[in-house]
Design a protein around this motif. Structure first.
Motif, mmCIF file in Angstrom:
data_model
loop_
_atom_site.group_PDB
_atom_site.id
_atom_site.type_symbol
_atom_site.label_atom_id
_atom_site.label_comp_id
_atom_site.label_asym_id
_atom_site.label_seq_id
_atom_site.Cartn_x
_atom_site.Cartn_y
_atom_site.Cartn_z
ATOM 1 N N TYR A 159 13.453 -1.900 -16.163
ATOM 2 C CA TYR A 159 13.630 -1.584 -14.743
ATOM 3 C C TYR A 159 12.323 -1.025 -14.190
ATOM 4 C CZ TYR A 159 18.594 -1.900 -15.933
ATOM 5 O OH TYR A 159 19.821 -2.323 -16.386
ATOM 6 N N VAL A 160 11.904 -1.551 -13.052
ATOM 7 C CA VAL A 160 10.664 -1.104 -12.415
ATOM 8 C C VAL A 160 10.978 0.006 -11.411
ATOM 9 C CG1 VAL A 160 8.778 -1.811 -10.896
ATOM 10 C CG2 VAL A 160 9.532 -3.320 -12.736
ATOM 11 N N HIS A 161 10.115 1.020 -11.377
ATOM 12 C CA HIS A 161 10.229 2.129 -10.426
ATOM 13 C C HIS A 161 8.913 2.242 -9.670
ATOM 14 C CE1 HIS A 161 13.735 3.743 -12.788
ATOM 15 N NE2 HIS A 161 13.071 3.118 -13.757
ATOM 16 N N ALA A 162 8.994 2.631 -8.390
ATOM 17 C CA ALA A 162 7.786 2.829 -7.582
ATOM 18 C C ALA A 162 7.844 4.189 -6.903
ATOM 19 C CB ALA A 162 7.661 1.724 -6.532
ATOM 20 N N TYR A 163 6.682 4.844 -6.807
ATOM 21 C CA TYR A 163 6.574 6.176 -6.219
ATOM 22 C C TYR A 163 5.485 6.169 -5.156
ATOM 23 C CZ TYR A 163 9.343 7.679 -10.229
ATOM 24 O OH TYR A 163 10.349 7.821 -11.160
ATOM 25 N N ASP A 164 5.676 7.028 -4.138
ATOM 26 C CA ASP A 164 4.645 7.149 -3.117
ATOM 27 C C ASP A 164 3.622 8.201 -3.526
ATOM 28 O OD1 ASP A 164 5.800 9.635 -2.617
ATOM 29 O OD2 ASP A 164 6.745 9.024 -0.734
ATOM 30 N N ASP B 19 17.846 4.574 -21.209
ATOM 31 C CA ASP B 19 16.878 5.622 -21.527
ATOM 32 C C ASP B 19 16.124 5.990 -20.247
ATOM 33 O OD1 ASP B 19 14.907 7.285 -22.471
ATOM 34 O OD2 ASP B 19 14.293 5.985 -24.119
ATOM 35 N N PRO B 20 16.150 7.257 -19.828
ATOM 36 C CA PRO B 20 15.471 7.642 -18.587
ATOM 37 C C PRO B 20 13.954 7.705 -18.693
ATOM 38 C CG PRO B 20 16.400 9.579 -19.644
ATOM 39 C CD PRO B 20 16.855 8.398 -20.456
ATOM 40 N N THR B 21 13.399 7.581 -19.918
ATOM 41 C CA THR B 21 11.947 7.655 -20.079
ATOM 42 C C THR B 21 11.274 6.542 -19.277
ATOM 43 O OG1 THR B 21 12.263 8.507 -22.319
ATOM 44 C CG2 THR B 21 10.057 7.705 -21.747
ATOM 45 N N GLN B 22 10.220 6.914 -18.540
ATOM 46 C CA GLN B 22 9.482 5.934 -17.739
ATOM 47 C C GLN B 22 8.044 5.842 -18.251
ATOM 48 O OE1 GLN B 22 9.912 6.428 -13.476
ATOM 49 N NE2 GLN B 22 12.047 7.095 -13.674
ATOM 50 N N TYR B 23 7.556 4.622 -18.363
ATOM 51 C CA TYR B 23 6.221 4.363 -18.889
ATOM 52 C C TYR B 23 5.335 3.827 -17.768
ATOM 53 C CZ TYR B 23 8.870 4.594 -23.245
ATOM 54 O OH TYR B 23 9.694 4.998 -24.279
ATOM 55 N N PRO B 24 4.143 4.377 -17.604
ATOM 56 C CA PRO B 24 3.282 3.938 -16.504
ATOM 57 C C PRO B 24 2.776 2.514 -16.703
ATOM 58 C CG PRO B 24 2.121 5.481 -17.933
ATOM 59 C CD PRO B 24 3.532 5.469 -18.406
ATOM 60 N N ALA B 25 2.688 1.783 -15.603
ATOM 61 C CA ALA B 25 2.154 0.426 -15.619
ATOM 62 C C ALA B 25 0.655 0.464 -15.333
ATOM 63 C CB ALA B 25 2.861 -0.431 -14.578
ATOM 64 N N VAL B 26 -0.046 -0.593 -15.756
ATOM 65 C CA VAL B 26 -1.457 -0.772 -15.396
ATOM 66 C C VAL B 26 -1.490 -1.288 -13.953
ATOM 67 C CG1 VAL B 26 -3.592 -1.989 -15.927
ATOM 68 C CG2 VAL B 26 -2.063 -1.281 -17.787
ATOM 69 N N MET B 27 -2.280 -0.645 -13.089
ATOM 70 C CA MET B 27 -2.329 -1.015 -11.672
ATOM 71 C C MET B 27 -3.774 -1.246 -11.246
ATOM 72 S SD MET B 27 0.364 1.882 -10.296
ATOM 73 C CE MET B 27 0.314 1.312 -8.596
ATOM 74 N N PRO C 136 0.809 -1.237 0.000
ATOM 75 C CA PRO C 136 0.000 0.000 0.000
ATOM 76 C C PRO C 136 0.836 1.278 0.000
ATOM 77 C CG PRO C 136 -0.928 -1.591 1.527
ATOM 78 C CD PRO C 136 0.395 -2.145 1.089
ATOM 79 N N ASP C 137 2.135 1.209 0.312
ATOM 80 C CA ASP C 137 2.980 2.410 0.277
ATOM 81 C C ASP C 137 3.190 2.924 -1.139
ATOM 82 O OD1 ASP C 137 3.579 2.335 3.100
ATOM 83 O OD2 ASP C 137 4.881 0.629 2.677
ATOM 84 N N VAL C 138 2.951 2.085 -2.120
ATOM 85 C CA VAL C 138 3.211 2.437 -3.516
ATOM 86 C C VAL C 138 1.949 3.020 -4.146
ATOM 87 C CG1 VAL C 138 3.869 1.564 -5.784
ATOM 88 C CG2 VAL C 138 4.965 0.649 -3.727
ATOM 89 N N ALA C 139 2.095 4.222 -4.733
ATOM 90 C CA ALA C 139 0.963 4.871 -5.401
ATOM 91 C C ALA C 139 1.067 4.817 -6.917
ATOM 92 C CB ALA C 139 0.860 6.334 -4.954
ATOM 93 N N ARG C 140 2.296 4.650 -7.428
ATOM 94 C CA ARG C 140 2.484 4.639 -8.888
ATOM 95 C C ARG C 140 3.665 3.741 -9.230
ATOM 96 N NH1 ARG C 140 5.097 8.334 -12.720
ATOM 97 N NH2 ARG C 140 5.828 9.549 -10.934
ATOM 98 N N VAL C 141 3.517 2.959 -10.293
ATOM 99 C CA VAL C 141 4.583 2.082 -10.782
ATOM 100 C C VAL C 141 4.868 2.437 -12.235
ATOM 101 C CG1 VAL C 141 5.268 -0.294 -11.294
ATOM 102 C CG2 VAL C 141 3.973 0.203 -9.209
ATOM 103 N N THR C 142 6.150 2.537 -12.571
ATOM 104 C CA THR C 142 6.566 2.817 -13.948
ATOM 105 C C THR C 142 7.671 1.840 -14.339
ATOM 106 O OG1 THR C 142 8.261 4.422 -13.316
ATOM 107 C CG2 THR C 142 6.035 5.271 -13.686
#
Length: 293
Positions: free
Chosen positions: A273-278, A240-248, A228-234
């Motif tokens: 590479y997966v990234h997570a944001y609060d 390449d620094p471009t990040q693409y949003p995942a379906v959540m 639940p700490d994760v609000a967005r996953v890319t």
């Protein structure tokens, strides 16, 4: 008997000697004028050297100044010169001195190793989703309800989509779909919540892979679940620094993409590479810099 040739030459030399005027100026004045001519030649030589040096400094600056970009592989060459004054026909130049400055080719940029051509997904209808889970999980399919069911933007030989489902114990499964059937990369296909990766134990990956999807094209797929700490996953690719949003949805995420290498399949696909944001937008997980086990 005298030699007429020698007599003629002697007469001419004597005549020249008698006709040459004596210097009318004092020796000091002659030296002063000679010195002035030498100073003038030195000044002209110094001015020419300064002009050549200035040209050598200005030319690279002009060639590298911000301006219209030239197509890769072309060469920069000086164009026709124009002036605001009267036009004169150019005089032919014989051996004109020019700086040793060959035409400077614009180095073409290296082609990109890959291109993400699409990240679009389409939902899988409920009936097909049930069939995918049944063929993937067998008798246990009734214990799980789907949270994400999508088709990828491109299909490999055995994958064109993915279904993620969860049971009452918050255990997740991932079934890779092909048409109306599903398979699991793990046996059993169930993943539990204590298998979280990263320093903060925020993300778990069910599967992350790339598969050939035609000449020079790959299907890239990443799927997992998060706390639940994760609000967005890319997801990003390679350097390449471009990040693409995942379906959540329902604590799970899926990201699929069509990736072109541009070399008819001779190059390997990029690493994802997966990234997570609060909720405040702060990155709290980066697979590229944090451990994944």
């Amino acid at each position: 008997m005298s030699d007429p040739t020698h007599d003629t030459i002697g007469d001419r030399l004597r005549l020249l000697g008698t006709q040459m005027p004596a210097p009318a100026l004092p020796a000091a004045e002659i030296r002063r004028r000679a010195d002035r001519r030498r100073h003038r030649r030195h000044a002209l030589g110094a001015a020419a050297a300064c002009a050549a040096a200035a040209l050598g400094l200005v030319l690279p600056s002009v060639l590298h100044s911000a301006g219209p970009q030239h197509s890769a592989g072309t060469q920069l060459s000086p164009g026709p010169q124009h002036s605001s004054g009267p036009q004169h026909s150019p005089e032919p130049q014989q051996g004109a001195a020019t700086p040793d400055a060959p035409s400077v080719p614009v180095s073409p940029r290296p082609p990109a190793a890959f291109t993400v051509t699409s990240t679009a997904t389409t939902p899988i209808d409920a009936g097909t989703t049930a069939e995918i889970l049944a063929s993937c999980l067998g008798s246990e399919a009734s214990q799980f309800h789907p949270v994400i069911a999508v088709r990828a933007p491109v299909a490999s030989s055995n994958t064109d989509g993915v279904v993620l489902a969860v049971n009452s114990a918050k255990q997740y499964v991932q079934c890779e779909a092909k048409d109306r059937k599903g398979t699991s990369a793990a046996s059993p296909a169930t993943f539990i919540n204590d298998r979280l990766w990263g320093t903060g134990h925020l993300i778990e990956f069910f599967d992350s892979f790339s598969a050939p999807a035609g000449a020079g094209q790959f299907l890239s797929l990443d799927a997992g679940h998060y706390t639940p700490d994760v609000a967005r996953v890319t997801v990003s690719y390679g350097d390449d620094p471009t990040q693409y949003p995942a379906v959540m949805a329902g604590g799970a995420f899926v990201h699929t993409a069509a990736v072109s290498t541009g070399h008819n399949g001779s190059s390997l696909p990029p690493v994802s590479y997966v990234h997570a944001y609060d909720a405040d937008g702060k990155e709290i997980y980066n697979q590229k810099t944090q451990p994944t086990s």
